[in-house]
Design a protein around this motif. Sequence first.
Motif, PDB file in Angstrom:
ATOM      1  N   SER A   9    -107.535-120.444 -87.691  1.00  0.00           N
ATOM      2  CA  SER A   9    -106.531-119.697 -88.439  1.00  0.00           C
ATOM      3  C   SER A   9    -106.977-118.273 -88.772  1.00  0.00           C
ATOM      4  O   SER A   9    -106.155-117.357 -88.784  1.00  0.00           O
ATOM      5  N   ALA A  27    -106.434-116.253 -85.669  1.00  0.00           N
ATOM      6  CA  ALA A  27    -104.997-116.064 -85.447  1.00  0.00           C
ATOM      7  C   ALA A  27    -104.437-115.012 -86.399  1.00  0.00           C
ATOM      8  O   ALA A  27    -103.627-114.169 -86.005  1.00  0.00           O
ATOM      9  N   LEU A  28    -104.874-115.035 -87.645  1.00  0.00           N
ATOM     10  CA  LEU A  28    -104.424-114.037 -88.616  1.00  0.00           C
ATOM     11  C   LEU A  28    -104.856-112.640 -88.196  1.00  0.00           C
ATOM     12  O   LEU A  28    -104.077-111.690 -88.265  1.00  0.00           O
ATOM     13  N   ARG A  29    -106.072-112.530 -87.731  1.00  0.00           N
ATOM     14  CA  ARG A  29    -106.558-111.218 -87.269  1.00  0.00           C
ATOM     15  C   ARG A  29    -105.749-110.730 -86.059  1.00  0.00           C
ATOM     16  O   ARG A  29    -105.427-109.553 -85.950  1.00  0.00           O
ATOM     17  N   LEU A  30    -105.398-111.645 -85.159  1.00  0.00           N
ATOM     18  CA  LEU A  30    -104.597-111.281 -83.991  1.00  0.00           C
ATOM     19  C   LEU A  30    -103.210-110.809 -84.399  1.00  0.00           C
ATOM     20  O   LEU A  30    -102.703-109.809 -83.872  1.00  0.00           O
ATOM     21  N   VAL A  31    -102.592-111.499 -85.352  1.00  0.00           N
ATOM     22  CA  VAL A  31    -101.259-111.099 -85.821  1.00  0.00           C
ATOM     23  C   VAL A  31    -101.313-109.724 -86.460  1.00  0.00           C
ATOM     24  O   VAL A  31    -100.436-108.882 -86.225  1.00  0.00           O
ATOM     25  N   ILE A  32    -102.329-109.464 -87.243  1.00  0.00           N
ATOM     26  CA  ILE A  32    -102.460-108.149 -87.887  1.00  0.00           C
ATOM     27  C   ILE A  32    -102.652-107.065 -86.827  1.00  0.00           C
ATOM     28  O   ILE A  32    -102.059-105.989 -86.907  1.00  0.00           O
ATOM     29  N   LEU A  86    -101.676-107.134 -83.652  1.00  0.00           N
ATOM     30  CA  LEU A  86    -100.476-106.957 -82.828  1.00  0.00           C
ATOM     31  C   LEU A  86     -99.373-106.225 -83.564  1.00  0.00           C
ATOM     32  O   LEU A  86     -98.652-105.429 -82.966  1.00  0.00           O
ATOM     33  N   THR A  87     -99.201-106.498 -84.841  1.00  0.00           N
ATOM     34  CA  THR A  87     -98.113-105.855 -85.576  1.00  0.00           C
ATOM     35  C   THR A  87     -98.478-104.463 -86.043  1.00  0.00           C
ATOM     36  O   THR A  87     -97.590-103.635 -86.256  1.00  0.00           O
ATOM     37  N   THR A 109    -103.640-102.583 -90.895  1.00  0.00           N
ATOM     38  CA  THR A 109    -104.759-102.494 -89.961  1.00  0.00           C
ATOM     39  C   THR A 109    -106.098-102.288 -90.676  1.00  0.00           C
ATOM     40  O   THR A 109    -107.138-102.513 -90.090  1.00  0.00           O
TER      41      THR A 109
END
Length: 70
Positions: A18, A21-26, A28-29, A33
């Motif tokens: 998790s 995944a949280l780092r990836l979502v941040i 990508l959006t 940052t």
Amino acid sequence: MIERPDVVLAAIPLLAVSGLALRLVIALTGVGTGLLAAPLAMVGYLAALALVIGELLVGPVAERSAEESS
């Protein structure tokens, strides 16, 4: 029927991933940052470790050992 040990065993890798995944979502959006400098991957691993320790200290394993010692 799903029992408690099955849920705990399924939750451990989900919690560990998790943080990644949280780092990836941040990333990508692009929102927040500044959070990318935070060790978010470690948050998932620590949550998984807390779940394991919690299960050992207050879960069914602890209850069984308390019954055996008395």
